[in-house]
Design a protein around this motif. Structure first.
Motif, mmCIF file in Angstrom:
data_model
loop_
_atom_site.group_PDB
_atom_site.id
_atom_site.type_symbol
_atom_site.label_atom_id
_atom_site.label_comp_id
_atom_site.label_asym_id
_atom_site.label_seq_id
_atom_site.Cartn_x
_atom_site.Cartn_y
_atom_site.Cartn_z
ATOM 1 N N ALA A 1 39.442 -28.619 -21.684
ATOM 2 C CA ALA A 1 37.990 -28.683 -21.686
ATOM 3 C C ALA A 1 37.395 -27.282 -21.758
ATOM 4 O O ALA A 1 38.031 -26.307 -21.362
ATOM 5 N N ALA A 2 36.187 -27.210 -22.243
ATOM 6 C CA ALA A 2 35.442 -25.955 -22.302
ATOM 7 C C ALA A 2 34.066 -26.220 -21.690
ATOM 8 O O ALA A 2 33.113 -26.522 -22.404
ATOM 9 N N PRO A 3 33.969 -26.110 -20.389
ATOM 10 C CA PRO A 3 32.708 -26.439 -19.715
ATOM 11 C C PRO A 3 31.517 -25.674 -20.280
ATOM 12 O O PRO A 3 31.571 -24.459 -20.459
ATOM 13 N N GLY A 4 30.473 -26.416 -20.608
ATOM 14 C CA GLY A 4 29.267 -25.783 -21.129
ATOM 15 C C GLY A 4 29.299 -25.485 -22.609
ATOM 16 O O GLY A 4 28.343 -24.933 -23.150
ATOM 17 N N ARG A 5 30.408 -25.814 -23.254
ATOM 18 C CA ARG A 5 30.556 -25.547 -24.686
ATOM 19 C C ARG A 5 30.928 -26.830 -25.402
ATOM 20 O O ARG A 5 31.424 -27.768 -24.807
ATOM 21 N N THR A 6 30.712 -26.828 -26.695
ATOM 22 C CA THR A 6 31.184 -27.916 -27.528
ATOM 23 C C THR A 6 32.281 -27.392 -28.451
ATOM 24 O O THR A 6 32.238 -26.256 -28.893
ATOM 25 N N PHE A 7 33.235 -28.257 -28.719
ATOM 26 C CA PHE A 7 34.338 -27.872 -29.598
ATOM 27 C C PHE A 7 34.019 -28.101 -31.075
ATOM 28 O O PHE A 7 34.906 -27.975 -31.918
ATOM 29 N N SER A 8 32.789 -28.421 -31.412
ATOM 30 C CA SER A 8 32.458 -28.873 -32.754
ATOM 31 C C SER A 8 32.839 -27.874 -33.852
ATOM 32 O O SER A 8 33.116 -28.284 -34.978
ATOM 33 N N THR A 9 32.862 -26.589 -33.559
ATOM 34 C CA THR A 9 33.200 -25.598 -34.585
ATOM 35 C C THR A 9 34.559 -24.948 -34.320
ATOM 36 O O THR A 9 34.890 -23.919 -34.914
ATOM 37 N N TYR A 10 35.342 -25.558 -33.461
ATOM 38 C CA TYR A 10 36.596 -24.953 -33.041
ATOM 39 C C TYR A 10 37.827 -25.742 -33.496
ATOM 40 O O TYR A 10 37.762 -26.954 -33.717
ATOM 41 N N THR A 11 38.896 -25.007 -33.603
ATOM 42 C CA THR A 11 40.224 -25.587 -33.728
ATOM 43 C C THR A 11 40.927 -25.340 -32.398
ATOM 44 O O THR A 11 40.893 -24.218 -31.878
ATOM 45 N N VAL A 12 41.542 -26.374 -31.858
ATOM 46 C CA VAL A 12 42.162 -26.281 -30.540
ATOM 47 C C VAL A 12 43.648 -26.573 -30.658
ATOM 48 O O VAL A 12 44.048 -27.585 -31.237
ATOM 49 N N GLY A 13 44.433 -25.676 -30.113
ATOM 50 C CA GLY A 13 45.877 -25.843 -30.167
ATOM 51 C C GLY A 13 46.483 -25.915 -28.785
ATOM 52 O O GLY A 13 45.907 -25.434 -27.807
ATOM 53 N N TRP A 14 47.639 -26.556 -28.714
ATOM 54 C CA TRP A 14 48.451 -26.562 -27.504
ATOM 55 C C TRP A 14 49.718 -25.764 -27.778
ATOM 56 O O TRP A 14 50.350 -25.932 -28.820
ATOM 57 N N PHE A 15 50.057 -24.931 -26.820
ATOM 58 C CA PHE A 15 51.278 -24.143 -26.868
ATOM 59 C C PHE A 15 52.005 -24.330 -25.551
ATOM 60 O O PHE A 15 51.418 -24.782 -24.566
ATOM 61 N N ARG A 16 53.249 -23.958 -25.521
ATOM 62 C CA ARG A 16 53.996 -24.039 -24.269
ATOM 63 C C ARG A 16 54.944 -22.864 -24.155
ATOM 64 O O ARG A 16 55.368 -22.280 -25.156
ATOM 65 N N GLN A 17 55.258 -22.538 -22.906
ATOM 66 C CA GLN A 17 56.161 -21.429 -22.647
ATOM 67 C C GLN A 17 57.108 -21.803 -21.518
ATOM 68 O O GLN A 17 56.670 -22.035 -20.386
ATOM 69 N N ALA A 18 58.368 -21.892 -21.867
ATOM 70 C CA ALA A 18 59.402 -22.186 -20.882
ATOM 71 C C ALA A 18 59.895 -20.876 -20.270
ATOM 72 O O ALA A 18 59.753 -19.808 -20.878
ATOM 73 N N PRO A 19 60.468 -20.935 -19.066
ATOM 74 C CA PRO A 19 60.957 -19.708 -18.422
ATOM 75 C C PRO A 19 61.920 -18.932 -19.306
ATOM 76 O O PRO A 19 62.869 -19.498 -19.854
ATOM 77 N N GLY A 20 61.652 -17.663 -19.482
ATOM 78 C CA GLY A 20 62.524 -16.806 -20.268
ATOM 79 C C GLY A 20 62.402 -16.961 -21.772
ATOM 80 O O GLY A 20 63.177 -16.359 -22.521
ATOM 81 N N LYS A 21 61.443 -17.762 -22.208
ATOM 82 C CA LYS A 21 61.270 -17.983 -23.652
ATOM 83 C C LYS A 21 59.886 -17.563 -24.109
ATOM 84 O O LYS A 21 58.964 -17.406 -23.302
#
Length: 123
Positions: free
Chosen positions: A22-42
């Motif tokens: 979420a982006a409180p107070g903002r709209t995602f209408s002009t955004y691209t949103v990605g998910w990333f992940r980071q495992a220990p040591g990687k």
């Protein structure tokens, strides 16, 4: 833009979790949103991305068929539904956003990052 990632936790192999960005107070209408992940040591790695305006979507090969990224208009959030979780999915998951850009798998293309939420898949 402040991003808030939530929904992480401990789940058994084969289980499911749903993450929210979420982006409180903002709209995602002009955004691209990605998910990333980071495992220990990687290094941080791409998981999925959605462009809010046209809902174009891409996934990492490792999560295709198991994870689903989507928009929740009413709450102005981006969801990541994770099913059939495996121990290898254990990581801190981050959401990130870039304005006016298309989907990208590269962390350097994103301008805004959330604080991360921990997902642990273990029996």
């Amino acid at each position: 833009v402040q991003l808030q990632a939530s929904g992480g936790g401990l789940v058994q192999p084969g289980g499911s979790l749903r993450l929210s960005c979420a982006a409180p107070g903002r709209t995602f209408s002009t955004y691209t949103v990605g998910w990333f992940r980071q495992a220990p040591g990687k290094e941080r790695e791409f998981v999925a991305v959605i462009k809010w305006s046209d809902s174009s979507i891409a996934y990492a090969d490792s999560v295709k068929g198991r994870f689903t990224i989507s928009r929740a208009y009413a709450k102005n959030t981006v969801l990541l539904q994770m099913n059939s979780l495996e121990p290898e999915d254990t990581a801190v998951y981050f959401c990130a956003a870039r304005q006016y850009g298309s989907g990208s798998q590269f962390t350097s293309d994103y301008d805004y990052w959330g604080q991360g939420t921990l997902v642990t898949v273990s029996s």
